[in-house]
Motif scaffolding. Structure first.
Motif, PDB file in Angstrom:
ATOM      1  N   GLY A  91       0.946  -1.169  -0.068  1.00 44.58           N
ATOM      2  CA  GLY A  91       0.027  -0.032   0.049  1.00 44.58           C
ATOM      3  C   GLY A  91       1.009   1.415  -0.210  1.00 44.58           C
ATOM      4  O   GLY A  91       0.527   2.174  -0.757  1.00 44.58           O
ATOM      5  N   LYS A  92       1.767   1.283   0.756  1.00 47.53           N
ATOM      6  CA  LYS A  92       2.724   2.295   0.874  1.00 47.53           C
ATOM      7  C   LYS A  92       3.264   2.823  -0.561  1.00 47.53           C
ATOM      8  O   LYS A  92       3.525   3.682  -0.829  1.00 47.53           O
ATOM      9  CB  LYS A  92       3.855   2.305   1.791  1.00 47.53           C
ATOM     10  N   ASN A  93       3.984   1.607  -1.126  1.00 50.34           N
ATOM     11  CA  ASN A  93       4.641   1.585  -2.406  1.00 50.34           C
ATOM     12  C   ASN A  93       3.597   2.417  -3.384  1.00 50.34           C
ATOM     13  O   ASN A  93       3.975   3.035  -4.231  1.00 50.34           O
ATOM     14  CB  ASN A  93       4.983   0.279  -2.937  1.00 50.34           C
ATOM     15  N   ALA A  94       2.375   1.653  -3.447  1.00 48.37           N
ATOM     16  CA  ALA A  94       1.230   2.238  -4.434  1.00 48.37           C
ATOM     17  C   ALA A  94       1.173   3.913  -4.328  1.00 48.37           C
ATOM     18  O   ALA A  94       0.852   4.421  -4.868  1.00 48.37           O
ATOM     19  CB  ALA A  94      -0.230   1.479  -4.175  1.00 48.37           C
ATOM     20  N   ALA A  95       1.123   4.084  -2.825  1.00 51.43           N
ATOM     21  CA  ALA A  95       0.982   5.596  -2.367  1.00 51.43           C
ATOM     22  C   ALA A  95       2.132   6.431  -3.138  1.00 51.43           C
ATOM     23  O   ALA A  95       1.976   7.600  -3.626  1.00 51.43           O
ATOM     24  CB  ALA A  95       0.930   5.787  -1.027  1.00 51.43           C
ATOM     25  N   LEU A  96       3.264   5.850  -3.185  1.00 54.16           N
ATOM     26  CA  LEU A  96       4.668   6.476  -3.755  1.00 54.16           C
ATOM     27  C   LEU A  96       4.479   6.604  -5.203  1.00 54.16           C
ATOM     28  O   LEU A  96       4.642   7.578  -5.823  1.00 54.16           O
ATOM     29  CB  LEU A  96       5.596   5.918  -3.317  1.00 54.16           C
ATOM     30  N   LEU A  97       3.830   5.865  -5.881  1.00 50.99           N
ATOM     31  CA  LEU A  97       3.537   5.916  -7.241  1.00 50.99           C
ATOM     32  C   LEU A  97       2.410   6.802  -7.711  1.00 50.99           C
ATOM     33  O   LEU A  97       2.644   7.609  -8.447  1.00 50.99           O
ATOM     34  CB  LEU A  97       3.059   4.539  -7.851  1.00 50.99           C
ATOM     35  N   VAL A  98       1.375   6.936  -6.722  1.00 52.33           N
ATOM     36  CA  VAL A  98       0.483   8.165  -6.968  1.00 52.33           C
ATOM     37  C   VAL A  98       1.232   9.509  -6.945  1.00 52.33           C
ATOM     38  O   VAL A  98       0.884  10.492  -7.436  1.00 52.33           O
ATOM     39  CB  VAL A  98      -0.540   7.784  -5.982  1.00 52.33           C
ATOM     40  N   HIS A  99       1.844   9.481  -5.502  1.00 57.60           N
ATOM     41  CA  HIS A  99       2.637  10.725  -5.462  1.00 57.60           C
ATOM     42  C   HIS A  99       3.232  11.250  -6.416  1.00 57.60           C
ATOM     43  O   HIS A  99       3.490  12.473  -7.020  1.00 57.60           O
ATOM     44  CB  HIS A  99       3.338  10.856  -4.276  1.00 57.60           C
ATOM     45  N   ALA A 100       4.287  10.456  -7.211  1.00 55.36           N
ATOM     46  CA  ALA A 100       5.279  10.483  -8.104  1.00 55.36           C
ATOM     47  C   ALA A 100       4.388  10.919  -9.322  1.00 55.36           C
ATOM     48  O   ALA A 100       4.853  11.834 -10.062  1.00 55.36           O
ATOM     49  CB  ALA A 100       5.919   9.423  -8.571  1.00 55.36           C
ATOM     50  N   SER A 101       3.132  10.613  -9.507  1.00 56.52           N
ATOM     51  CA  SER A 101       2.327  10.545 -10.742  1.00 56.52           C
ATOM     52  C   SER A 101       1.636  12.025 -10.808  1.00 56.52           C
ATOM     53  O   SER A 101       1.765  12.885 -11.790  1.00 56.52           O
ATOM     54  CB  SER A 101       1.145   9.563 -11.180  1.00 56.52           C
ATOM     55  N   LEU A 102       1.291  12.454  -9.574  1.00 56.82           N
ATOM     56  CA  LEU A 102       0.562  13.510  -9.206  1.00 56.82           C
ATOM     57  C   LEU A 102       1.463  14.917  -9.133  1.00 56.82           C
ATOM     58  O   LEU A 102       1.015  15.972  -9.035  1.00 56.82           O
ATOM     59  CB  LEU A 102      -0.430  13.737  -8.232  1.00 56.82           C
ATOM     60  N   SER A 103       2.669  14.548  -8.482  1.00 54.25           N
ATOM     61  CA  SER A 103       3.630  15.898  -8.253  1.00 54.25           C
ATOM     62  C   SER A 103       4.610  15.996  -9.388  1.00 54.25           C
ATOM     63  O   SER A 103       5.403  16.829  -9.512  1.00 54.25           O
ATOM     64  CB  SER A 103       4.385  15.290  -7.064  1.00 54.25           C
ATOM     65  N   GLY A 104       4.626  15.029 -10.499  1.00 58.79           N
ATOM     66  CA  GLY A 104       5.600  15.126 -11.627  1.00 58.79           C
ATOM     67  C   GLY A 104       6.893  14.497 -11.282  1.00 58.79           C
ATOM     68  O   GLY A 104       7.882  14.987 -11.770  1.00 58.79           O
ATOM     69  N   GLY A 105       7.036  13.759 -10.059  1.00 64.62           N
ATOM     70  CA  GLY A 105       8.305  13.198  -9.524  1.00 64.62           C
ATOM     71  C   GLY A 105       8.745  12.125 -10.544  1.00 64.62           C
ATOM     72  O   GLY A 105       7.890  11.832 -11.291  1.00 64.62           O
ATOM     73  N   GLU A 106       9.912  11.523 -10.255  1.00 67.67           N
ATOM     74  CA  GLU A 106      10.521  10.465 -10.703  1.00 67.67           C
ATOM     75  C   GLU A 106       9.571   9.309 -10.117  1.00 67.67           C
ATOM     76  O   GLU A 106       9.470   9.091  -9.113  1.00 67.67           O
ATOM     77  CB  GLU A 106      11.980  10.282 -10.445  1.00 67.67           C
ATOM     78  N   LYS A 107       9.389   8.418 -11.096  1.00 67.90           N
ATOM     79  CA  LYS A 107       8.518   7.235 -10.728  1.00 67.90           C
ATOM     80  C   LYS A 107       9.920   6.231  -9.707  1.00 67.90           C
ATOM     81  O   LYS A 107      10.801   5.907 -10.355  1.00 67.90           O
ATOM     82  CB  LYS A 107       8.056   6.369 -11.893  1.00 67.90           C
TER      83      LYS A 107
END
Length: 829
Positions: free
Chosen positions: A390-406
């Motif tokens: 779940g935490k990993n999925a949240a990091l993927l969401v954060h990268a996607s929405l913030s424009g950060g590196e996947k």
């Protein structure tokens, strides 16, 4: 810890904590899917203060928000499998330690507070309030996302609610969930089933995480199965489905085992499991296997159930056939074959539970903004693996929405990033050293951990505020004996390695490099000089060494006047046992000393009066007004230990400098005796944790030097020292290190005659007593055993010394106030 005891007693917890070696590689952390670090939360708890449990709970809950749950249900394959002790005695019972720490933190109202993330204006929907959904929600909320958590059932927790209450009390689930669900950016909507996940994106959510788990039971597809109860349905509410008589459980995994044990505990006369595996192949933890034996569960192995026998709509039995696997192959469902002619009909069963697994039951769609996490994406996993996913999925969401590196992950169920928001250092630790700001008052002393550039670099990268390079000379033959280290105890060392084998010329180059690369750290050099009685030549060498190190850019210089192996001190074995000689050398140094480069004169505690030595130095310092100078007090303490050596008749006596916890009380008293003299002191000799170091600071030292703690636990122990001190200051309401320094002054020592004569008396908590009888060794003969071998204290004899409570291995004995009658009995005696 038996199966009915969810948490360790104080004595059991202490015993487990003391066994941890704080391994350099932290294999226990590597083995945890959430990257929770047992060695760190164990180290944090050793002092046992309420804020220590808060610190330890923070180590756990920021890595795994369901840390209390996982402490009770995690299998051996995770952190325990990484415990180094597994390879030579018994692994630390890490899950039990974890569960007990979280429980004590709750009892002490010391669960870690998180500073809430600042809202970023974006919304995320999380479908499923199980472990994966909880892990995702908290990480996102702490990064500022508004999270809407949808749960189709009437309660959050997902598969955790299927774990029987005798293994996982519901209050543990509730408190763990509250840690996440109380977040102001998270809202939970229960009783809301979402089937069209992509539709949420059209409702204003910027992203959706699907974490619905494995809610749909897998069926056998055999005749009569419609009369059976599915395993997770039964575990969801076993009290509403009473099972009397004989119960058959089909399946050999953890869920099937929970069903079998739960049925037996709820009144079933007999429970039999039908499994395809052999006993040793069943995917169970050690505890689950023990439960099968403790509850007398029958297990029929290599059996496939082919039909359920029913009569008038009720189950009366089942049909089975034996199965086999090719010889020498590992268990695999694809390789199972039925054995012809082994079909059997078994009557006499009143209930059948089918628990062979669950599936996701959803159609996975690929859609921008749609993410999947937990068991619905990865298949059946443990609670902690689901949290990590779940935490990993949240990091993927954060990268996607913030424009950060996947981000990339070692595997979907291994998380490396903690939840944001915990203040590891609630009080800043910056302090002053002769006008130079240090990141903390903790530096490494001149010792093996500072013997060269590489060691110092490693220390600085770990976070140490400074270090004193090992004492070095030029043109002096250095003898460093072989096998010189000795351990008096796990936390008390001795060595006869007095100086560095490196010449001063090499040290100067290393000093230059360290000062250039780490300008914010305090790089101190250490040297000395000859004491031959020829003052003129001796003075020249001491001054030459001083100028050499100053020219190399040393930020300060320490002078070794207290080698525990002795030296020509003229009067005494050690130079600084002689006040006049110490003053003379100090004067030589300050004559040529640069006013901008502080000098520290390292003394010994092995003197008749330390105050006399310090006063002699103080007079010289005052004479050289404007020169920065102070003392290092004390040093390793001269001691003797015996080892097998050259002598045939007896062991060989070796003089060593004792360091670590064994000398801390000596150093404390030594510091207390000079704290009022107004000399800058760098404390050295003994501290092995943050509180012992804080005591030094409270006695007025400006910096605390460490040696043994780094040799024992490695350079990264500095994180624990920093966090412990910072939280201690926060707990005491002390706003800075500067306010701590000297806080115990004046009058840091309570004289013996001022100690209270009011005597307490020992008492026993009978249920904790292990009936060893060791308390009857009371030197006052105040304790006897009753008929049940439980201690009884004689009020006439007990003088309240408390030795019995300190020796009690189970923690059964404690001290309490006397009644008036007990007080009178002692007085009359």
């Amino acid at each position: 810890m038996n199966n009915e005891s969810h948490f360790l007693t104080d004595a059991q917890l202490t015993s487990e904590l003391e066994r941890c070696e704080y391994c350099e590689e932290k294999p226990c952390r590597s083995s945890c899917p959430a990257n929770c670090s047992p060695c760190d939360f164990i180290m944090a708890t050793r002092r046992g203060e309420a804020f220590d449990f808060r610190r330890a709970a923070a180590e756990i809950m920021t890595a795994n928000p369901l840390g209390g749950i996982c402490g009770l249900v995690c299998p051996e394959k995770h952190c325990i499998s990484g415990c180094t002790r597994l390879k030579f005695d018994n692994p630390i019972n890490i899950p039990a330690v974890q569960a007990s720490i979280i429980e004590r933190a709750k009892t002490l109202k010391a669960l870690p507070p998180l500073e809430k993330g600042k809202p970023n204006g974006k919304k995320v929907a999380v479908v499923g309030a199980g472990p994966a959904g909880i892990g995702a929600s908290l990480l996102l909320a702490q990064k500022g996302y508004t999270v809407k958590l949808f749960e189709k059932s009437g309660k959050a927790g997902g598969a955790c609610n299927w774990i029987p209450e005798h293994r996982l009390p519901r209050e543990v689930i509730t408190s763990d969930l509250d840690f996440t669900l109380s977040h102001e950016l998270i809202t939970l909507e229960k009783g809301k089933e979402i089937t069209d996940f992509a539709a949420l994106l059209k409702e204003g959510f910027d992203a959706v995480i699907v974490a619905t788990g494995l809610p749909t039971p897998i069926r056998l597809g055999i005749p009569g199965e419609e009369q059976a109860l599915m395993g997770t349905e039964y575990l969801d509410s076993p009290s509403s489905r009473p099972m009397k008589g004989n119960v058959a459980v089909i399946g050999g995994g953890a869920t099937a085992t929970d069903c079998a044990v739960t049925a037996k505990r709820h009144g079933a006369a007999r429970v039999e499991m039908f499994v395809l595996e052999r006993l040793d192949e069943m995917p169970l933890t050690k505890r689950e296997r023990m439960e099968l034996m403790e509850h007398a569960i029958d297990v029929s192995t290599r059996q496939r159930v082919t039909a359920l026998i029913t009569r008038n709509g009720k189950i009366t039995g089942l049909k089975t056939v034996k199965v086999t696997l090719p010889e020498g192959t590992a268990f695999n469902l694809r390789d199972i074959a039925e054995v012809a002619g082994t079909e059997v009909a078994r009557d006499g069963f009143d209930h059948v539970v089918v628990a062979i697994g669950n599936r996701a039951g959803i159609k996975r769609e690929e859609h921008r903004g749609l993410f999947y996490a937990g068991d619905c994406a990865n298949g059946p996993t443990t609670v902690v693996e689901a949290v990590a996913a779940g935490k990993n999925a949240a990091l993927l969401v954060h990268a996607s929405l913030s424009g950060g590196e996947k981000p990339s992950f070692p595997k979907p169920v291994k998380s490396l990033v903690p939840v944001d928001g915990y203040r590891y250092l609630p009080v800043p630790l910056a302090t002053d050293f002769f006008g130079r700001t240090l990141i903390s008052p903790f530096i490494l002393s001149a010792a093996p951990p500072t013997d060269g550039y590489q060691q110092m670099k490693k220390a600085y990268e770990a976070g140490w505020a400074g270090g004193i390079m090992k004492t070095a000379f030029d043109d002096v033959a250095i003898h460093i004996p072989s096998e010189y280290m000795h351990a008096f105890s796990p936390l008390t060392y001795g060595n006869c390695d007095n100086v560095s084998g490196h010449p001063l010329s090499r040290v100067c180059k290393e000093v230059e490099a360290l000062v250039r690369e780490f300008p914010d750290r305090l790089t101190i050099a250490s040297t000395g000089g000859p004491v031959t009685g020829n003052d003129e030549s001796d003075r020249k060498q001491w001054q030459k060494n001083t100028k050499t190190l100053e020219n190399a850019g040393a930020m300060a210089i320490e002078y070794s006047l207290s080698c525990p192996q002795g030296g020509d001190g003229t009067e005494g074995d050690i130079v600084s046992q002689n006040a006049a000689l110490t003053a003379k050398i100090t004067d030589w140094i300050l004559e040529v000393s640069s006013p901008d480069i502080p000098k520290l004169f390292k003394l010994t505690a092995q003197v008749t009066s330390i105050a006399a030595i310090v006063m002699a130095i103080k007079e010289v310092i005052e004479k050289h007004s404007g020169k920065k100078a102070g003392i290092t007090l004390a040093n390793t303490f001269p001691t003797l230990f015996f080892r097998k050596g050259l002598k045939k008749e007896w062991e060989e006596g070796i003089i060593v400098g004792m360091s670590g916890r064994g000398v801390t009380p000596i150093s404390n008293l030594t510091l207390a005796k000079v704290a009022h003299l107004g000399v800058h002191i760098s404390g050295n000799g003994g501290p092995m944790d943050y509180l012992e170091a804080a005591n030094f600071l409270a006695l007025g030292v400006r910096t605390v030097q460490f040696c043994t703690v780094a040799m024992k636990y490695g350079y990264h122990i500095i994180d624990e020292l920093h966090q412990g001190l910072s939280h201690l200051l926060a707990e005491r309401g002390i706003p800075s290190v500067e306010k701590l320094i000297g806080i115990a002054l004046p009058g840091p020592v309570t004289d013996f005659m001022e100690l209270t004569p009011v005597k307490k008396i020992s008492t026993v908590t009978a249920e904790l007593c292990v009936h060893c009888g060791n308390c009857t060794r009371c030197p006052y003969l105040a304790i006897t055993l009753d008929e049940q071998k439980v201690p009884v204290t004689d009020a006439e004899r007990c003088v309240g010394c408390s030795i019995c409570t300190q020796k009690c291995i189970s923690g059964a004995l404690s001290m309490r106030e006397r009644t008036s009658k007990e007080a009178a009995a002692l007085k009359e005696a």
